[in-house]
Design an enzyme around this catalytic site. Structure first.
Site, PDB file in Angstrom:
ATOM      1  CG  HIS A 136      -1.941  -1.044   1.251  1.00 27.17           C
ATOM      2  ND1 HIS A 136      -1.712  -2.259   1.832  1.00 27.17           N
ATOM      3  CD2 HIS A 136      -3.200  -1.074   0.756  1.00 27.17           C
ATOM      4  CE1 HIS A 136      -2.795  -3.010   1.694  1.00 27.17           C
ATOM      5  NE2 HIS A 136      -3.702  -2.316   1.048  1.00 27.17           N
ATOM      6  CG  ASP A 141      -3.682  -5.849  -4.339  1.00 26.91           C
ATOM      7  OD1 ASP A 141      -4.815  -5.519  -3.941  1.00 26.91           O
ATOM      8  OD2 ASP A 141      -2.759  -6.151  -3.570  1.00 26.91           O
TER       9      ASP A 141
END
Length: 538
Positions: free
Chosen positions: A215, A288
């Site tokens: 992230h 993702d």
């Protein structure tokens, strides 16, 4: 499902233009707690761009956009009803029925308040030779998804967690044994499939052995190709051979698999070469979240990341922040034949979801609490480094301690009521008082409820409390019941002679099972799913 069935013949794809087909390859994020203005913007986007799928998150503060954790997460008791309402609105706006997806690795509770929460995968990894109960779990989570109109649970995690410092996988993995990860993931998939819910293996080619959160940055895994194929790829290969609906590609750089510097998300070598051709996967390949810093910071021109991922072999663009620009870029750079290939895969998946008839499926035999209780009984794990000292605890007066909070502390309360041992809850403001009480006995039971499942900031255990635990572990005859991530044990100052029971979750059902175990009414059948450092200490 009624909303979907009312949209007309999902099998008729002849009317879609090439641009509309590209729109079907996009899965923007939608947020349960968005404003009405944002909801209307999404409805307009769905109509104009012919969006094919949506992925639901709780809020912008809790999703992958909140990298620095600066946005406040607001609790919403009405999230469930709001989710149902939004699914209906977005389906109504869609020219063609939407595939509705969510991350429900441990149930809808991963995103939605006041819904059933099941154990994290790391606790399930402790269960031995009980695939049937994991099938029931997959079925139960699948039923919860189906009841609100969700078709696609973006799970299970097939990563092998072999790095204790992994900040993003860790507790979400079934463990560090490739064969057990495969078998447990397969059982979970079998359960979901049995009630008509789509699955997605993640995060290919394997996100387990990294200490970087994708992230925030791009993880680089420096293993040989042989090592990767032997270990990380193993669960994916076995599950692909059995048959899965989709595979999610993670934001990882693996030089041994692709030395170009590209993350897997934009690597033709990894997506088209390894996953599609070498492993023979014919289903949908989904990214993702494309807003994650691991890739979003590299591709700053709107739409360029989506086009690059598509060129590498991606079929579905999850959490695309720039779908309009992404659609235009793909139309400019891709051939009609390549677009048709991905469209047909996504359309096939959509047809499969829409054909799912709830009346054909057999419901789970267990309700939520019954299932969690069974999972707790099969997973509870004991490690006794000095078992001879355990009898001293119950034969003499002992200290009944707890650190950390859960929704109620059934375990310590039950000990107080049944063993006449006053419960002492420990926090920073009463440490000195507790230290005085410690002189009353050399024996103690500590119920530890870590505030966090992730290793960041020592699992968020306050430094003063962590120092206190390390101190009493050395001075007292301790039995610790750990209601959380087993990796917590490695920061407690334990050694090979310590006595620990791993209960994995703080749910009341898990606490009740832990008390059964403490009372010698239950045999611990679980085994640690990961290697712990403290067990190698003298």
């Amino acid at each position: 499902m009624k909303m979907i069935e009312s949209k007309g013949d999902i099998l008729d794809a002849k009317k879609l233009s090439l641009k509309q087909k590209v729109g079907q390859l996009f899965m923007p994020a939608v947020f349960i707690n968005d404003s009405e203005e944002e909801v209307q913007k999404m409805e307009a986007l769905i109509r104009a761009a012919n969006i094919g799928a949506l992925c639901f998150f709780h809020s912008r503060a809790s999703a992958a956009t909140n990298f620095e954790g600066k946005k406040k997460i607001i609790h919403n008791d009405n999230s469930y009803a709001r989710l149902v309402s939004l699914i209906e609105r977005y389906q109504t706006a869609a020219p063609y029925p939407l595939l509705i997806a969510i991350d429900a690795e441990w149930g809808l509770a991963m995103r939605i308040e006041n819904t059933p929460q099941y154990p994290y995968a790391i606790g399930l990894g402790a269960i031995q030779d009980q695939e049937g109960i994991l099938i029931e779990l997959g079925k139960k989570i699948g039923e919860d998804c189906k009841n609100v109109g969700i078709h696609w649970n973006l799970s299970p995690v097939a990563d092998i967690n072999n790095n204790p410092n992994n900040p993003v996988i860790g507790y979400r993995s079934f463990g560090d044994d490739k064969t057990k990860v495969y078998r447990k993931a397969q059982a979970f998939i079998d359960g979901m499939t049995s009630v008509g819910i789509l699955n997605s293996l993640k995060h290919f080619p394997g996100h387990g052995d990294t200490a970087t959160d994708s992230h925030l940055g791009l993880p680089v895994i420096n293993k040989s190709k042989a090592e990767f194929l032997e270990n990380e790829i193993y669960p994916f290969k076995k599950l692909i051979d059995k048959g899965v609906d989709s595979v999610m590609v993670g934001h990882l750089q693996v030089p041994a698999l692709d030395d170009s510097g590209n993350p897997a998300t934009t690597s033709r070598t990894i997506i088209d070469g390894l996953l599609r051709n070498q492993l023979g996967f014919e289903g949908v390949i989904i990214s993702d979240a494309l807003n994650m810093h691991a890739v979003s910071k590299k591709y700053t021109t709107k739409g360029s990341l989506e086009a690059k991922a598509f060129d590498a072999g991606m079929d579905m663009m999850c959490f695309s922040e720039h779908p309009v620009e992404g659609i235009d870029e793909i139309l400019k750079t891709a051939t009609p034949e390549r677009i048709q290939e991905s469209f047909e895969r996504v359309w096939h998946l959509k047809r499969k979801a829409m054909a799912s008839n709830p009346t054909k499926f057999t419901k789970s035999k267990l309700d939520y609490n019954e299932l969690n209780t069974e999972l707790a009984r099969f997973s509870i794990t004991e490690y006794y480094g000095n078992e001879s000292q355990l009898d001293l605890i119950k034969s003499d007066s002992f200290l009944n301690l707890s650190i950390g909070k859960c929704i109620g502390n059934y375990f310590s309360t039950a000990i107080e009521l049944n063993y006449n041992a006053q419960h002492h809850y420990i926090d920073v403001d009463n440490l000195e008082e507790i230290k005085k009480a410690l002189y009353k006995s050399d024996n103690a039971v500590l119920a530890l409820f870590p505030p966090a499942a992730k290793p960041k900031d020592q699992f968020e255990i306050k430094p003063e409390l962590l120092e206190f635990i390390r101190d009493i572990v050395q001075k007292k005859n301790m039995l610790i019941y750990l209601f959380g991530n087993p990796y917590v044990s490695d920061i407690l100052g334990l050694n090979g002679k310590s006595n620990v029971v791993f209960a994995y979750q703080c749910f009341e059902s898990f606490q009740k099972v832990a008390f059964e175990h403490f009372s010698d009414k239950l045999e611990a059948k679980g085994k640690l799913p990961v290697q712990l450092k403290f067990l190698n200490k003298p």
